[in-house]
Design an enzyme around this catalytic site. Structure first.
Site, PDB file in Angstrom:
ATOM      1  CG  MET A  11     -11.651  -3.625   5.188  1.00 26.63           C
ATOM      2  SD  MET A  11     -10.242  -2.625   4.385  1.00 26.63           S
ATOM      3  CE  MET A  11      -8.983  -1.521   5.623  1.00 26.63           C
TER       4      MET A  11
ATOM      5  N   GLY B 203       1.250  -1.832   4.036  1.00 30.27           N
ATOM      6  CA  GLY B 203       2.125  -0.650   4.108  1.00 30.27           C
ATOM      7  C   GLY B 203       2.870  -0.118   5.095  1.00 30.27           C
TER       8      GLY B 203
ATOM      9  CG  HIS C 201      -9.474  -0.305  -0.408  1.00 27.73           C
ATOM     10  ND1 HIS C 201      -8.698  -0.303   0.752  1.00 27.73           N
ATOM     11  CD2 HIS C 201     -10.640  -0.125   0.262  1.00 27.73           C
ATOM     12  CE1 HIS C 201      -9.939  -0.736   1.809  1.00 27.73           C
ATOM     13  NE2 HIS C 201     -10.570  -0.113   1.604  1.00 27.73           N
TER      14      HIS C 201
ATOM     15  CG  HIS D 106      -3.946  -1.712  -1.364  1.00 30.16           C
ATOM     16  ND1 HIS D 106      -5.308  -2.038  -1.899  1.00 30.16           N
ATOM     17  CD2 HIS D 106      -4.561  -0.720  -0.954  1.00 30.16           C
ATOM     18  CE1 HIS D 106      -5.745  -2.224  -0.972  1.00 30.16           C
ATOM     19  NE2 HIS D 106      -5.923  -1.212  -0.295  1.00 30.16           N
TER      20      HIS D 106
ATOM     21  CG  ASP E 181      -5.344   2.330   0.689  1.00 38.14           C
ATOM     22  OD1 ASP E 181      -6.193   1.561   0.328  1.00 38.14           O
ATOM     23  OD2 ASP E 181      -4.072   2.012   1.365  1.00 38.14           O
TER      24      ASP E 181
ATOM     25  CG  MET F 210     -11.748   3.226   1.509  1.00 42.25           C
ATOM     26  SD  MET F 210      -9.630   2.373   2.753  1.00 42.25           S
ATOM     27  CE  MET F 210      -9.103   3.114   1.615  1.00 42.25           C
TER      28      MET F 210
ATOM     29  CB  SER G  78      -0.991   0.147   1.453  1.00 45.36           C
ATOM     30  OG  SER G  78      -1.668   1.254   1.106  1.00 45.36           O
TER      31      SER G  78
ATOM     32  N   GLY H 213      -8.862   3.692   6.781  1.00 50.27           N
ATOM     33  CA  GLY H 213      -8.513   5.225   7.266  1.00 50.27           C
ATOM     34  C   GLY H 213      -7.269   5.505   8.181  1.00 50.27           C
TER      35      GLY H 213
ATOM     36  CG  MET I 232      -8.935   6.534   2.426  1.00 43.92           C
ATOM     37  SD  MET I 232      -7.811   7.025   4.036  1.00 43.92           S
ATOM     38  CE  MET I 232      -6.815   5.317   4.059  1.00 43.92           C
TER      39      MET I 232
ATOM     40  CG  ASP J 216      -6.492  -2.957   3.467  1.00 40.96           C
ATOM     41  OD1 ASP J 216      -5.066  -2.738   4.160  1.00 40.96           O
ATOM     42  OD2 ASP J 216      -6.576  -2.264   2.592  1.00 40.96           O
TER      43      ASP J 216
HETATM   44  C1  DX5 Z   1      -6.167   1.137   5.592  1.00 41.70           C
HETATM   45  C2  DX5 Z   1      -5.756   0.898   4.097  1.00 41.70           C
HETATM   46  C3  DX5 Z   1      -4.608   0.136   3.968  1.00 41.70           C
HETATM   47  C4  DX5 Z   1      -3.517   0.570   4.864  1.00 41.70           C
HETATM   48  C5  DX5 Z   1      -3.068  -1.018   5.160  1.00 41.70           C
HETATM   49  O1  DX5 Z   1      -7.615   1.786   5.137  1.00 41.70           O
HETATM   50  O2  DX5 Z   1      -6.923   0.611   3.233  1.00 41.70           O
HETATM   51  O3  DX5 Z   1      -4.425  -0.556   2.877  1.00 41.70           O
HETATM   52  O4  DX5 Z   1      -2.445   1.630   4.322  1.00 41.70           O
HETATM   53  O5  DX5 Z   1      -1.786  -0.028   5.745  1.00 41.70           O
HETATM   54  P1  DX5 Z   1      -1.449  -1.317   6.635  1.00 41.70           P
HETATM   55  O6  DX5 Z   1      -0.830  -2.526   5.938  1.00 41.70           O
HETATM   56  O7  DX5 Z   1       0.346   0.161   7.841  1.00 41.70           O
HETATM   57  O8  DX5 Z   1      -2.348  -1.528   8.344  1.00 41.70           O
HETATM   58 ZN    ZN Z   2      -6.127  -0.318   1.288  1.00 41.29          ZN
END
Ligand code: DX5
Ligand code: ZN
Length: 214
Positions: free
Chosen positions: A139, A195, A67, A34, A36, A69, A9, A144, A38, A173
């Protein structure tokens, strides 16, 4: 079971040099990137939009795993598909009554469609759509933010979802590291987003490789 897909990520990467970060992930064995997205409404945080995906498309051949969100995902599917997304995953909680239509919109763009569920959402909601989907994203943190703690009770949903389909990609994730990755792949996941674990490691290559161990 197929090989495990590792999808770093970019949320935990250095946004001032995103192109280099992605080339580096590609060089060190990442399977997908990946991304994200938001909107500050569906989740409290704001990240990136389709123009950034379009720029990233130019620097890597790896599949871009987007992804979403965001609220009203139907308004943005075409933008992300045109920007070069290979997979677009929406949240059941943001599309609910419109979920089937939004999945169809994604497929009509000629790309792969995913459906994600937040920690408190039952896997049952996925069942009506299972035959139209390429991927389910489970998830294991509240969406977030990166760097949160893995919730094992959420990962247990993978076992149930695997019963619905033996072929579908089940991606997980949130809080994934060497240990939690094993828990998820034992339950039947075959794609791992990570991530913080990858970007805080001393060696991206070793971190990615460690996630593939079953
Ligand atoms: C959270 C994201 C993830 C996030 C994962 O809302 O969807 O993709 O980046 O991060 P880690 O691996 O650090 O939990
Ligand atoms: Zn994600």
């Amino acid at each position: 079971m197929t090989d495990i897909i590792v999808a770093p990520s970019i949320l935990s990467s250095d946004f001032s040099k995103l192109g280099e970060e992605i080339k580096n992930l590609e060089k060190n064995g990442a399977d997908w990137i990946h991304i994200d997205v938001m909107d500050g409404h569906f989740v409290p945080n704001i990240t990136i939009g389709a123009p950034v995906v379009k720029s990233l498309r130019k620097v890597s051949k790896l599949p871009l795993d987007v992804h979403l969100m965001i609220n009203s995902p139907e308004k943005y599917i075409k933008d992300f598909a045109n920007a070069g997304a290979d997979y677009i995953t929406i949240h059941y909680e943001s599309a609910s009554h419109n979920t089937g239509n939004v999945i169809k919109m994604i497929k009509d763009c000629g790309i792969k469609a995913g459906l994600s569920i937040k920690p408190k959402t039952s896997p049952d909601v996925i069942k009506p759509y299972i035959n139209d989907l390429d991927l389910i994203l489970v998830m294991t943190v509240e969406p977030g933010f990166g760097g949160q703690k893995f919730m094992q009770n959420c990962a247990e949903k993978i076992k149930e979802i695997r019963k619905y389909s033996k072929d579908i990609i089940i991606e997980v994730d949130g809080g994934i590291n060497e240990e939690t990755a094993k828990i998820c792949t034992n339950y039947g996941a075959n794609a791992l987003v990570a991530g913080n674990y990858i970007f805080s490691s001393n060696s991206i290559k070793e971190a990615i490789t460690s996630l593939r161990q079953r």
